[in-house]
Design an enzyme around this catalytic site. Structure first.
Site, PDB file in Angstrom:
ATOM      1  N   SER A 408       1.262  -1.119   0.086  1.00 42.34           N
ATOM      2  CA  SER A 408       0.196   0.435  -0.330  1.00 42.34           C
ATOM      3  C   SER A 408       0.711   1.253   0.336  1.00 42.34           C
ATOM      4  CB  SER A 408      -0.930   0.285   1.372  1.00 42.34           C
ATOM      5  OG  SER A 408      -1.496  -1.388   1.662  1.00 42.34           O
ATOM      6  N   ASN A 479      -3.688   6.581  -1.066  1.00 36.49           N
ATOM      7  CA  ASN A 479      -3.000   7.138   0.378  1.00 36.49           C
ATOM      8  C   ASN A 479      -2.800   8.060   0.410  1.00 36.49           C
ATOM      9  OD1 ASN A 479      -4.236   4.507   1.135  1.00 36.49           O
ATOM     10  ND2 ASN A 479      -3.281   2.624   1.328  1.00 36.49           N
TER      11      ASN A 479
END
Ligand code: 3H9
Length: 701
Positions: A408, A479
């Site tokens: 991520s 993110n």
């Protein structure tokens, strides 16, 4: 110019064929061609008229690219009336996807047949619209008002068998050749002397009292803030209470209101943005793809298990690797539970679930991945561990295998550098739960080969994901932007808002879940651990994480401990505010010297959303995202952003970039430039009076 619609007489059947690839949309030329063909059939010796389509599908709807342009005659509602008024029976033969205006054309025919695999639906609501060519008036007459409401409000299609049960079609055409089967049925109808059956002349049965109110109330909750679903109920009500012609007129007015609404503009933007996102700039469409049949997944945690299911569901063989038998057994148990859940919810048949499950085998030996075509690493976020795994994969995997990391945040270039084949390394960032969430960020590292990227984009489609390409940076598109949104959410809390006020402001605005409830769902310990791994000087503004850290230190980790920013009912998972948290916030604010104040919902929304927008602008300027629409797809499919607002970048255009900039500058003044420096691209475009959509068009494709 040749017409996309042809007409020929086959014995005593007048055959109208629409041939307008890719989806036979009802462009002006198609509408004109259909109108001409219906007129031609009036003049000749045909006894029955058949409408069918060449290529992969029956008409899949109005031509969405024509929306917003000046309408040209013949208009679709008029064409449908012309078809229905034909003195000879008209038959529609459906295959592929008969959607929207396409199904409305079929509804105005006197008979309908379909191949078993055909899908029939009115998906206009997904574009912020309602069926505008008689669909809301003819469908209730054909299948009843409540069945019609369910079909139109959901926007989801039914298959031919369900359509036959509903009375939406009259005949299922078996065999491989639809044209021949439909011609044979037309001849039968002619021989029987079957006459015209005019849908608009059928009566609509009244619905039990209170039914429409119930629909309206349910929609006010489920489709909060959206206008089209409520107008659909109004139109179906008109089909019950008004004569057909009046109902049609009412539908037309409501359709135009929807068409001119910002919500429909946003949803239409999303339709094209999703398709555009699948295309990689500068990559040839003809590039030869690598074959992928066998997939390895490393790590059988929640993420790895979900990832494995995606590939198995798409028919690929999957080998799931864990460090030991115990961890492996746990992962396989998660998969079993997920499949059982899918069967329970009616998403998969038991038989199909078993078939998919059988494609997944477990191993603890890297050698088992030697013949994999694609390996996805999904272990926890630790760069050194990931690099070790990639070095091992480099040693065992066959040449040409694609090596992907489901990180991520981590630097995919550094992971690739742990191998001798960085050209074969790519990031595939799945979202949790991985077997359900549609978004896939495909992270193109600096050495990733074009055919590796193209293959991953194609695989994404195969496993039913919506891929978006991202460049390498901390957090990629989603993110990285989320960091700014999360910061503002927590600053609002320490500055004076309650968690409930922040979440309600965002949920009322349209977010699927407020940010603090999302943190609780994901687990507050995740961010805590990440921060603990950093030197204190790199942890950022303590006002933006002190409360979350204190909660973790009190063992309030979120939903999994039934307490975090909220308290959770262990049975229902229902959240409620917790005075203990409010006292904690007060204490932390005092310790940090923050004077608390009332913060209104408008300020909360603007701070959180414009924090996303401002960082999105930086991401565009750096070339991390290919287009503003790609960012919108990331946010709508990965982060619960309301599709009817079109994603953060479309929303910024809708508000006006000058207004966004003014607000960002105001926040810079009030809260300091560390968090609120206007992105240069925002300043430039606002200064030039341009939109992002306009800027995107000017970028090289
Ligand atoms: C309507 O009908 C209003 C009426 O009630 C009233 C009017 C008065 N128009 O999705 P794909 C393009 S509203 C123009 O990748 P698939 C699409 O952009 C409409 N273009 O293929 C793409 O172009 P490109 C109601 C359209 O096989 C290419 O076709 N109908 C349209 O995965 C291939 O599309 C709908 O909402 C269109 N209507 O899926 C149906 N549709 O190659 C919308 C597609 O340049 N369409 N394109 O990127 C779909 O749901 C899917 O496209 C479909 C095929 C299921 C048909």
């Amino acid at each position: 110019m040749t017409s996309p619609v042809s007409y020929e007489l086959v014995d005593d059947v007048g055959v109208i064929t629409v041939d307008n690839p890719p989806v036979n949309a009802l462009s002006h030329a198609v509408r004109q061609g259909l109108d001409d063909a219906i007129q031609a059939a009036r003049q000749d010796s045909s006894r029955v008229v058949l409408i069918l389509c060449a290529g992969r599908t029956f008409i899949a709807g109005a031509d969405i690219t024509e929306f917003g342009k000046p309408p040209r005659e013949p208009h679709l509602p008029d064409l449908c009336n012309t078809i229905e008024a034909s003195p000879k029976p008209v038959v529609a033969a459906l295959h592929g996807t008969a959607l929207g205006g396409g199904l409305e054309v079929a509804l105005s025919c006197h008979y309908r047949c379909a191949v078993p695999g055909a899908k029939l639906g009115l998906p206009e609501v997904k574009l912020g619209l309602l069926p505008g060519a008689g669909g809301t008036q003819r469908l209730p007459r054909l299948i009843g008002a409540t069945a019609a409401l369910d079909l139109i409000i959901s926007g989801n299609p039914v298959d031919a068998r369900q359509a036959a049960n509903l009375g939406l079609i009259d005949h299922v055409a078996e065999g491989d050749d639809l044209r021949e089967a439909a011609l044979a049925w037309c001849r039968e109808l002619a021989q029987e002397g079957a006459g015209r059956r005019v849908t608009s002349e059928l009566p609509v049965e009244a619905v039990p009292g209170g039914t429409l109110t119930e629909y309206r109330e349910t929609l006010a909750r489920r489709a909060r803030g959206q206008i089209a679903p409520q107008k659909i109920v109004d139109c179906v009500e008109a089909s019950i209470t008004r004569p057909f012609a009046e109902g049609l007129q009412f539908e037309r007015e409501k359709f135009i209101e929807c068409m001119q609404s910002p919500q429909s503009a946003a949803l239409r933007h999303m339709f094209f943005a999703e398709r555009e996102a699948a295309k990689v700039r500068g990559l040839s469409r003809d590039i030869a793809l690598r074959d992928v049949d066998k997939v390895g997944v490393i790590g059988a945690g929640t993420m790895g298990s979900g990832i494995a299911m995606n590939f198995a569901n798409a028919g690929m063989q999957v080998t799931l690797l864990e460090v030991d038998d115990e961890a492996l057994a746990k992962g396989l148990a998660i998969i079993d539970r997920n499949y059982q859940g899918s069967v329970k919810r009616g998403k998969l048949s038991e038989e199909h679930a078993l078939e998919c499950r059988a494609r997944i085998t477990g191993t603890t030996d890297y050698e088992s991945l030697a013949d994999a075509d694609l390996v996805v690493e999904a272990v926890f976020e630790n760069l050194e561990l990931k690099r070790e795994i990639f070095a091992k994969l480099d040693a065992v995997c066959r040449q040409g295998a694609i090596l992907a990391t489901n990180t991520s945040y981590q630097d995919v270039d550094r992971i690739a550098a742990a191998t001798e084949r960085p050209q074969d390394v790519i990031g595939l960032h799945f979202f949790s739960p991985a077997h359900i969430m549609k978004l896939l960020e495909v992270v193109r590292a600096s050495m990733t080969a074009d055919d590796v990227l193209a293959t991953c984009m194609a695989i994404a489609k195969q496993i039913r994901k919506t891929p978006v390409v991202s460049g390498v940076c901390y957090g990629f598109i989603g993110n990285r932007m989320l960091g700014h949104y999360a910061r503002e959410a927590q600053l609002c809390v320490i500055e004076g808002a309650t968690p409930e006020q922040v979440d309600m402001a965002m949920e009322d605005w349209g977010m699927a879940m407020g940010p603090l409830a999302v943190f609780d769902l994901a687990g507050l310990d995740v961010g805590y651990k990440a921060r603990q791994g950093l030197p204190e000087s790199e942890r950022g503004d303590p006002r933006a994480f002190r409360v979350a850290d204190a909660l973790v230190e009190m063992q309030r980790l979120g939903q999994k401990t039934a307490a975090g920013f909220y308290r959770y009912d262990p049975e229902t998972r229902q959240r409620s505010s917790d005075p203990e948290v409010e006292a904690l916030i007060e204490r932390e604010a005092a310790a940090l010297g923050v004077e608390r104040r009332e913060i209104g919902a408008d300020e909360i929304v603007d701070r959180l959303i414009f924090a996303l927008v401002n960082e999105g602008m930086n991401i565009l300027e750096e070339g991390i995202a290919q287009r503003p629409g790609d960012i919108d797809v990331v946010y709508v499919y990965g982060y619960g952003f309301p599709a009817w607002r079109g994603g953060p970048m479309h929303y910024a255009d809708a508000v006006g970039l000058d207004e966004v900039l003014a607000r960002v500058r105001e926040f810079e003044q009030r809260f300091g430039s560390e968090n609120w420096t206007p992105a240069p691209l925002l300043e430039t475009l606002a200064g030039e009076g341009r939109t992002l959509a306009d800027w995107a068009k000017s970028q090289v494709n």
